[in-house]
Design an enzyme around this catalytic site. Structure first.
Site, PDB file in Angstrom:
ATOM      1  CG  HIS A 148       0.278   6.288  -0.498  1.00 57.19           C
ATOM      2  ND1 HIS A 148      -0.715   7.076  -1.019  1.00 57.19           N
ATOM      3  CD2 HIS A 148      -0.293   5.606   0.530  1.00 57.19           C
ATOM      4  CE1 HIS A 148      -1.844   6.880  -0.337  1.00 57.19           C
ATOM      5  NE2 HIS A 148      -1.622   5.981   0.604  1.00 57.19           N
ATOM      6  CG  HIS A 152      -1.806   1.162   1.381  1.00 52.91           C
ATOM      7  ND1 HIS A 152      -3.126   1.137   1.001  1.00 52.91           N
ATOM      8  CD2 HIS A 152      -1.587   2.417   1.863  1.00 52.91           C
ATOM      9  CE1 HIS A 152      -3.677   2.321   1.245  1.00 52.91           C
ATOM     10  NE2 HIS A 152      -2.758   3.116   1.776  1.00 52.91           N
ATOM     11  CD  GLU A 153       1.490   3.502   3.765  1.00 47.81           C
ATOM     12  OE1 GLU A 153       1.613   4.587   3.169  1.00 47.81           O
ATOM     13  OE2 GLU A 153       0.474   3.207   4.448  1.00 47.81           O
ATOM     14  CD  GLU A 156      -5.470   5.881   0.778  1.00 47.31           C
ATOM     15  OE1 GLU A 156      -5.258   4.763   1.270  1.00 47.31           O
ATOM     16  OE2 GLU A 156      -4.732   6.868   1.007  1.00 47.31           O
TER      17      GLU A 156
END
Lengths: 498, 498
Positions: B264, B260-261, B290
């Site tokens: 980003h 997830h990170e 997001e």
């Protein structure tokens, strides 16, 4: 005008300074490889803001007005120090200052390459230009009677001059060189091959964190990381950070780096709440700071009193590597005298001889004209003369330290001054408090409190000599250092009958 | 006036912003416990400087002049965004703003303690004061027709309003709650007890670093650490940092946090060199950001295509814990639907139900008056209603997220918007490029390049809807998200005949 007119500027100065400190900390401990170039633009912008603020006309007017007023001690000191900063910076044309900063940044990169490639000629033009520009800047602010090198000394050790340092180093030369020769001819020899075994890095990490805490480093007010070269930095008295560096085949290196940096850190953690986060909420001088790190590292950390209660713990931590090394053997090992080429690896006795080499060369560069091509030879000759060893190349000779590439001249002497201050304070403590018992009992809170109460709390309110007078009742007196070294090494090397 | 008149201000704005980012990063990853209070003063001072700079009259005049000129796209966008920032801030008194920033920094610290001790009452006065001040600030800048909460929504998702969000969430409610019920009644059930075995933290560290690199995170331009809550931060496109969090008995948690990170981070690393280090050198909006993290975490990271080539590597890394877990079993496990209490641990399907709880409560805090003592009960009731589960304490209830302590209200909805944008972009990619083959081949460079070329490079030059139009040929359309979820879970739970 009132002191509170200054407060807004103090906050801004401290905040900008803290931001720059944090960028440096980050860069030295974790920033990604390719970030440097872009991030240095932020650093440049913030440095410029800080420069502009320190030399701001409004600030200067407030300070000059406050200087004439009857202020509390802390405020008086702050006004004095800020005005000193202004005098240091204001006459330097800002474009020249900017160009000089850029030169220093580039020079540090070139120095790294020069050192890696053993190529002094590559670094030579940078060194020459840095010295010329530093001379020019020192000229802007020198008094008529001062010599140029004294201007630089004053930045790191206010109140110390070449004359006083010459005396100090002459004393050391006269006493230490013969002592070193005696040691080298002693029948008692020390084996420290145990230090080169494979000491698991993770185990070292655990032990070093423990020992930092043991000597009083407060992990609620600080943290410990790793970097190429150990250092201490701080944001205020509740955020003080140290680094150390681990080597598989050198147990001592990290241990004494950790204790050394903890000494610096304890000083900063002990600064009083009412001056932390102000320009005087820092150590009194480079030498005073170094006195504290060396007090912990050498006077305490290399003593048998210190290790007696905790040596079994060290043995257990690295079991079985130290099983057949007795406490006495270990104490001998960490105090073994071994003239070497590299300052940062020097033993306690020969360390100041390394400083003397640099001091002699710096004086030459600033007081007269010097042939830069001849400097490596001069360096090597001085090493031969003082330490009896000769570098086989310039990487382990004149190129070994980063200081000159960073524009730091007049800084090295503070390392030796610090050792002497540490010994002077220790001698006074021995006369007045049971310091040896505290060390033996591992009662580091008492030591920390003593240092806090007697001088740490005051930060830079007093200068080196004022503070020494206040703490020990007399000004700088290197005789204590000479006595300390003689007593210690006569005992270590069983020289009493030789 | 010319654009170059602005450049000095841009440098200063970015440098101050970077310093504040670094203080936040430091605080979240390593700053010592007792440092917070004093360090928050630096943060307050720098925030104040930044505030003053952004709303500076000279800057405003330059911007207003530039706004009328025919500028290149990037410059036009920068002028537009800066003017928007001015409109957001100029009516807030700067001393109030600074005090608010200091409050937020303290509140985050208090929240940590409150969460650790399950003590909502400790946090309550901070929450209340933060909301009151945020309301006051929102009032300064609200248009007559706007409601207060819309002012906040616009900060994170320009162009989105309560009305549109109510519709979006109603759609989700109507579709997801019945789908959830079907899944809960399905004959096909999924066992994921394998996920709770003892997964050595050091082995997790190694695997997570590897998988970040596998999906394209460039460790020369970034780094990865650990923090209580995983997050991403960046200084420019060559310094982007992520954190993850390891649990011994939860293999998935760190894995999907890391992916997830990384999503980003890839966005920030892909920002074009000509806008990085400017105010528009960031993601287009919270929702767009997001969308990228969820695209990597869920659409890619929870697919069988993704794990097919690398699952053996995962098995080997934790040998023998996954030896009897087949790829199919693992894919089922990471997609198991299990209504839970903790948002960050939620499965892909029920995630937006967690958001709805927060959305409802935020609307209540900002649109009416609310009894803060009753908020935990309200929270628990909504969890019961939407997810069928009830927190047993406030740490796993209303205290679970840091957002409110950081003054972020109107931020949560962007998580759900992001999921929908991600699905919309994926649907478009499937029609135009062999994205599934790229995932199967582990060809993440192609995916990274696609995203860079189609929109990452543009940063915040375009707003959410403009950018969606540019990338997919149509504005925000949550139908793709509904379809994606339905197709996926019908397949996972073999619902085709039920």
């Amino acid at each position: 005008m009132e002191f509170k007119d200054l407060e807004h500027y103090i906050s801004k100065r401290q905040a900008l300074n803290a931001a720059l400190t944090l960028f440096a900390w980050d860069q030295d401990t974790e920033a990604p490889e390719e970030s440097v170039e872009q991030t240095s633009k932020y650093v440049g912008t913030l440095s410029h803001e800080l420069f502009e603020l320190i030399t701001d006309e409004n600030v200067k007017n407030i300070l000059l007005d406050l200087q004439l007023q009857d202020l509390p001690l802390e405020q008086k000191a702050l006004v004095r120090e800020w005005l000193k900063d202004i005098r240091k910076l204001e006459k330097i044309p800002s474009d020249k200052y900017q160009l000089h900063q850029e030169l220093l940044m580039k020079a540090q990169h070139v120095w790294q390459k020069a050192k890696a490639d053993d190529n002094y000629e590559l670094f030579l033009p940078y060194l020459k230009q840095i010295v010329e520009e530093e001379k020019e800047f020192a000229l802007y602010r020198k008094n008529n009677e001062e010599n140029l090198y004294d201007v630089l000394l004053d930045d790191f050790e206010p109140g110390f001059h070449t004359q006083q340092l010459d005396q100090f180093f002459d004393m050391l030369k006269k006493e230490i060189i013969p002592l070193l020769q005696k040691i080298q001819n002693a029948t008692y020899t020390i084996d420290k091959t145990y230090n080169e075994k494979d000491y698991d890095i993770d185990k070292q990490r655990i032990f070093n964190h423990w020992i930092a805490q043991y000597v009083g480093f407060d992990f609620k007010k600080g943290l410990m990381k790793e970097s190429a070269h150990p250092f201490t930095t701080n944001f205020h008295n509740k955020d003080v950070r140290i680094t150390t560096h681990y080597y598989l085949n050198n147990l001592e290196s990290a241990l004494f780096s950790t204790i050394h940096e903890s000494g610096h850190a304890l000083y900063e953690m002990n600064i009083s709440d009412n001056i932390t986060m102000t320009p005087i909420g820092v150590g009194a001088s480079m030498g005073f700071h170094e006195s504290q790190s060396r007090f912990y590292e050498n006077i305490i950390g290399r003593s048998d009193l210190f290790w007696k209660p905790i040596y079994p713990r060290l043995q257990k931590a690295f079991e079985p590597l130290l099983d057949d090394v007795t406490l006495q053997h270990f104490i001998d090992g960490i105090n073994k005298v071994q003239p070497s080429l590299i300052r940062t690896e020097a033993d306690e006795l020969t360390y100041s001889l390394h400083i003397m080499v640099r001091y002699e060369i710096e004086k030459k560069m600033f007081e007269g004209s010097v042939d830069y091509h001849q400097l490596p030879t001069l360096w090597n000759n001085l090493y031969k003369e003082y330490l009896g060893v000769t570098p086989s190349n310039n990487s382990e000779g004149i190129l070994q330290d980063i200081h000159w590439a960073g524009g730091s001249f007049g800084y090295f002497p503070s390392y030796a001054i610090g050792s002497a201050i540490g010994a002077q304070i220790y001698a006074y403590m021995k006369k007045t408090v049971p310091i040896e018992q505290w060390i033996l009992d591992g009662d580091f809170q008492k030591i920390k409190d003593y240092l806090k109460n007697h001088f740490h709390q005051y930060g830079a309110i007093y200068n080196t000599n004022e503070l020494l007078q206040k703490v020990t009742g007399e000004p700088f007196n290197p005789q204590y250092y000479i006595d300390y070294l003689k007593n210690k090494y006569i005992q270590i090397y069983h020289l009493i009958n030789e």
